[in-house]
Design a protein around this motif. Structure first.
Motif, mmCIF file in Angstrom:
data_model
loop_
_atom_site.group_PDB
_atom_site.id
_atom_site.type_symbol
_atom_site.label_atom_id
_atom_site.label_comp_id
_atom_site.label_asym_id
_atom_site.label_seq_id
_atom_site.Cartn_x
_atom_site.Cartn_y
_atom_site.Cartn_z
ATOM 1 N N PRO A 10 0.804 -1.231 0.000
ATOM 2 C CA PRO A 10 0.000 0.000 0.000
ATOM 3 C C PRO A 10 0.834 1.277 0.000
ATOM 4 O O PRO A 10 0.391 2.302 -0.528
ATOM 5 C CB PRO A 10 -0.826 -0.125 1.287
ATOM 6 N N ASP A 11 2.037 1.224 0.574
ATOM 7 C CA ASP A 11 2.867 2.430 0.604
ATOM 8 C C ASP A 11 3.685 2.607 -0.665
ATOM 9 O O ASP A 11 4.503 3.521 -0.759
ATOM 10 C CB ASP A 11 3.804 2.400 1.822
ATOM 11 N N GLY A 12 3.486 1.736 -1.657
ATOM 12 C CA GLY A 12 4.199 1.856 -2.919
ATOM 13 C C GLY A 12 5.489 1.081 -2.999
ATOM 14 O O GLY A 12 6.106 1.025 -4.067
#
Length: 498
Positions: free
Chosen positions: A308-310
């Motif tokens: 989710p944070d890339g």
């Protein structure tokens, strides 16, 4: 106020001043030096009169520093208590203090939002905390609490559900701090209750989604797996479990070096590292050793996924076993080689008679290249030496699923006629449905010519044999005639001499 003068005597830390003043009608606080320190004094003024006439004023000055300090301390304590209560009421949770018997001595105001009950209902004994715990969770909580006390644990965290007055249930996390006495006995519990209902709902949603995705993966017949960036398995589907012969529980946390031969594992790991560096998708052909223990030809299709944070999360891959396809391709290549080198003409058409394949022998004999033949009906080869009834009888037999065999005369590209011996058979699929026709043909033009020559020779031989027999018979007849003639000639010659 005018200055005053008089004597001061200190008795029991009370200062009494007797003097004359002009006007002093109220009490006041003054600061005087007593025993070399600053002291807060309370000045009381008493008026002595005779017959309503003022006689003298009596000033009573009392030291009240200790009283003031105590009052200030009490005020400060009340202020701090109020601040502490306000703080506890505004923390994201419910602070409480309880006894080993589950009674509650203090509980924060936020418990009203959590349970619908006011704090006083718990502290006053009107509501027993155990009575609102979900029946399915109560024994778990009691067991966890008793085990923690038995082991003299200082902290305990347990999650359970409590019933709200509206009939619904709220999830909470109970963080308990156990306070023990000198003898090791539990004195009290100080705890914090955190509402986890929303988090639990989100966890349930995520769990349901994960379950759905797992069911979806398990429904896919292609083996699928996924790993983290360290190359360790995070999960797989049923098809992958069956393919490698290992359960998901056994695979999770393992690497390819734990489940594959080293030579193959090294290849897999290198391809994973290459994909992690480049990111995106990757496909390559390699070998694999599945549950049957034999080496199979496979194609790996992989792609990276992100957190989710890339950040890079890992990869997901699928395995396509192409062993059977490889074997089929090899068999097909062998068949094509054999068919291509055959001297027999081979033609394949669909059920409508459209040519789908011809071999090189067909090209050599007819003069038509494959590109000129495929997609056409074989009627372009017709020589017009056969009538429509001939072809209708042939196709009627094929339509019934029968094999037709016979001879026909066709025409080459250059116009030359040739005669062929053909066998045309229907080709069926696994369900028995006719999907195409296979024709195997042989050029018998020279053979037919030789047959004609043989037949001519045979006829000539028969004629010769007949002629020879006739001549023999004639010769036999002539021999008698000649013999009798000679005898007559001799007889006539004898008679003449007489």
């Amino acid at each position: 106020m005018r200055r005053w003068a008089g004597s001061i005597s200190i008795i029991a830390r009370t200062v009494v001043i007797v003097g004359v003043v002009e006007i002093f009608t109220h009490s006041a606080v003054v600061l005087m030096g007593v025993t070399d320190r600053a002291t807060n004094l309370l000045l009381d003024v008493l008026l002595l009169s005779v017959l309503s006439a003022p006689l003298l004023y009596l000033f009573v000055i009392k030291e009240f520093g200790r009283r003031v300090a105590m009052a200030e301390a009490l005020e400060k304590r009340a202020e701090l208590t109020g601040q502490l209560l306000s703080l506890m009421d505004n923390v994201p949770g419910v602070v409480y203090r309880g006894a080993p018997d589950w009674s509650i001595g203090f509980i924060g105001a936020e418990v009203k939002n959590l349970t619908g009950y006011a704090p006083g209902e718990f502290t006053g004994g009107g509501v027993d905390w155990r009575s609102i715990i979900h029946p399915d969770d109560l024994e778990l909580v009691k067991t966890a609490f008793s085990d923690a006390v038995r082991r003299k644990e200082k902290t305990l965290r347990v999650e359970y559900r409590v019933k709200h007055v509206d009939g619904g249930y709220r999830w909470l996390e109970d963080r308990r701090q156990m306070i023990y006495g000198a003898g090791g006995y539990l004195l009290s519990i100080e705890g914090l209750l955190l509402d986890m209902t929303e988090r639990k709902s989100m966890e349930e949603t995520v769990q349901n989604q994960f379950h759905f995705l797992q069911v979806l993966l398990d429904a896919i017949p292609t083996p699928i797996y996924y790993k983290n960036t360290q190359g360790r398995y995070l999960g797989c589907n049923k098809a992958y479990e069956e393919y490698v012969g290992l359960s998901k529980d056994h695979l999770v946390g393992k690497t390819v070096h734990d489940i594959a031969p080293k030579d193959l594992a090294d290849i897999y790991r290198k391809s994973d590292d290459d994909l992690f560096r480049q990111r995106g998708i990757q496909a390559f052909e390699a070998s694999a050793v599945p549950a049957d223990g034999k080496r199979h030809a496979v194609i790996f299709n992989k792609a990276t996924f992100l957190n989710p944070d890339g950040s890079l999360g890992g990869l997901v891959g699928s395995v396509l076993d192409i062993t059977d396809r490889k074997r089929a391709e090899e068999a097909r290549a062998l068949l094509e080689m054999a068919v291509g080198q055959s001297n027999e003409m081979i033609m394949i058409t669909d059920v409508d008679g459209t040519i789908q394949y011809v071999n090189p022998a067909f090209e050599r004999l007819t003069g038509y290249a494959r590109e000129e033949s495929v997609g056409r009906n074989p009627r372009f080869l017709q020589s017009e030496r056969h009538d429509k009834a001939f072809y209708r009888e042939m196709w009627d037999k094929l339509a019934r699923g029968k094999t037709w065999s016979g001879r026909m005369i066709n025409r080459k590209k250059n116009g030359e006629l040739f005669e062929e011996e053909a066998s045309i058979s229907p080709v069926r699929d696994t369900d028995g449905k006719v999907i195409s026709f296979l024709g195997v043909k042989r050029d018998i033009t020279q053979l037919v010519s030789l047959e004609k020559q043989v037949r001519t020779a045979q006829r000539m031989e028969a004629v010769g044999t007949l002629a020879g027999g006739i001549a023999h018979d004639f010769n036999n007849a002539l021999t008698g005639i000649v013999g009798f003639g000679d005898l007559l000639h001799e007889r006539f010659a004898a008679d003449t001499s007489c």
